[in-house]
Design a protein around this motif. Structure first.
Motif, PDB file in Angstrom:
ATOM      1  N   ASP A  98      11.257 -10.348   8.563  1.00  0.00           N
ATOM      2  CA  ASP A  98       9.967 -11.197   8.556  1.00  0.00           C
ATOM      3  C   ASP A  98       8.892 -10.615   7.573  1.00  0.00           C
ATOM      4  O   ASP A  98       8.819  -9.420   7.380  1.00  0.00           O
ATOM      5  N   LEU A  99       8.666 -11.375   6.334  1.00  0.00           N
ATOM      6  CA  LEU A  99       7.825 -10.950   5.302  1.00  0.00           C
ATOM      7  C   LEU A  99       6.467 -11.133   5.603  1.00  0.00           C
ATOM      8  O   LEU A  99       5.983 -12.125   6.044  1.00  0.00           O
TER       9      LEU A  99
ATOM     10  N   CYS B  30       3.297 -11.176   4.327  1.00  0.00           N
ATOM     11  CA  CYS B  30       2.814 -11.383   3.111  1.00  0.00           C
ATOM     12  C   CYS B  30       1.630 -12.068   2.853  1.00  0.00           C
ATOM     13  O   CYS B  30       1.057 -12.236   1.793  1.00  0.00           O
TER      14      CYS B  30
ATOM     15  N   ARG C 162      -2.562 -13.356  -0.532  1.00  0.00           N
ATOM     16  CA  ARG C 162      -1.272 -13.528  -0.117  1.00  0.00           C
ATOM     17  C   ARG C 162      -0.564 -12.721  -1.443  1.00  0.00           C
ATOM     18  O   ARG C 162      -0.968 -12.558  -2.493  1.00  0.00           O
TER      19      ARG C 162
ATOM     20  N   ILE D  38       7.996 -12.567  -3.402  1.00  0.00           N
ATOM     21  CA  ILE D  38       8.265 -13.157  -2.165  1.00  0.00           C
ATOM     22  C   ILE D  38       9.221 -14.187  -2.101  1.00  0.00           C
ATOM     23  O   ILE D  38      10.370 -14.185  -1.434  1.00  0.00           O
TER      24      ILE D  38
ATOM     25  N   VAL E  85      13.088 -13.911  -0.288  1.00  0.00           N
ATOM     26  CA  VAL E  85      13.422 -14.880   0.653  1.00  0.00           C
ATOM     27  C   VAL E  85      14.895 -15.291   0.193  1.00  0.00           C
ATOM     28  O   VAL E  85      15.786 -15.687   0.732  1.00  0.00           O
TER      29      VAL E  85
ATOM     30  N   LYS F 217      11.875 -15.107   7.328  1.00  0.00           N
ATOM     31  CA  LYS F 217      10.555 -15.887   7.606  1.00  0.00           C
ATOM     32  C   LYS F 217       9.398 -15.265   6.998  1.00  0.00           C
ATOM     33  O   LYS F 217       9.416 -13.881   6.489  1.00  0.00           O
ATOM     34  N   GLN F 218       8.566 -16.101   6.905  1.00  0.00           N
ATOM     35  CA  GLN F 218       7.122 -15.345   6.351  1.00  0.00           C
ATOM     36  C   GLN F 218       5.936 -15.371   7.239  1.00  0.00           C
ATOM     37  O   GLN F 218       5.727 -16.519   7.960  1.00  0.00           O
ATOM     38  N   ASN F 219       5.600 -14.213   7.978  1.00  0.00           N
ATOM     39  CA  ASN F 219       4.328 -14.161   8.860  1.00  0.00           C
ATOM     40  C   ASN F 219       4.821 -14.980  10.063  1.00  0.00           C
ATOM     41  O   ASN F 219       3.858 -15.488  10.707  1.00  0.00           O
TER      42      ASN F 219
END
Length: 198
Positions: free
Chosen positions: A102-103, A105, A113, A119, A123, A134-136
């Motif tokens: 999990d980023l 970010c 951001r 990013i 990914v 995933k992101q956040n």
């Protein structure tokens, strides 16, 4: 990982743990912890300035998190009992699984951001390696967290990444020793090495 001045002892913010748990109440203990925290971040802040500023380098805030988001609502003096109840196998199986990576970010309100190119490269590298990223999905950067403070101070030079402990430990053992697997670590950090060395 908290901005002490922004959080009162024993009070969390929107599901986050407090800067100081409510069960730490002795004034001498609070004074000692506050001093140690300030000294730690004096050193860390200088390192960020050197790396991100003088050296124009990237900084990776690397964390690991439990494989599932357990439903703990209070972090008080009963936290250990609550955690043990949450980790009873048939209960633990009901909690939602967290991503492999999990980023962390962006802020929840979208006001900040991290570097979009970093990013995107991260990914892409994890996706190419066949690792769920995933992101956040689990957390966001939050103004009361020191991770946010450093990321915002150096917006193009910092990335926070969470790795699922199931995928780095062999095995992950709640409340026990979780030996780290060199093979698992190599797989999980390989994409980061690719990104940060490019």
């Amino acid at each position: 990982n908290r901005v002490v001045e922004k959080m009162k002892a024993g009070q969390g913010v929107a599901g986050m743990t407090a800067a100081v748990p409510s069960y730490v109440s002795e004034s001498a203990d609070l004074a000692w912890l506050t001093h140690q925290h300030a000294e730690y971040h004096r050193v860390v802040g200088a390192l960020y300035a050197e790396l991100c500023g003088a050296r124009n380098a990237m900084v990776l805030q690397l964390h690991s998190y439990a494989p599932r988001s357990v439903g703990i609502t209070k972090t008080d003096e009963h936290i250990v009992t609550a955690l043990h109840a949450a980790y009873v196998p048939q209960v633990y199986a009901t909690w939602p699984e967290r991503p492999a990576v999990d980023l962390i970010c962006a802020t929840e309100d979208g006001s900040f951001r991290a570097n979009e190119q970093v990013i995107a490269r991260t990914v892409s590298a994890y996706t190419k390696a066949g690792i769920d990223v995933k992101q956040n999905a689990t957390y966001h950067l939050h103004p009361v967290a020191m991770g946010y403070v450093y990321a915002k101070a150096w917006p193009d030079r910092v990335l926070c990444v969470e790795l699922n402990r199931d995928l780095v430990a062999d095995p992950f053992t709640p409340f026990g020793v979780s030996p780290i697997s060199e093979t698992k670590i190599a797989r999980m950090v390989g994409p980061l090495v690719e990104v940060f060395h490019s």
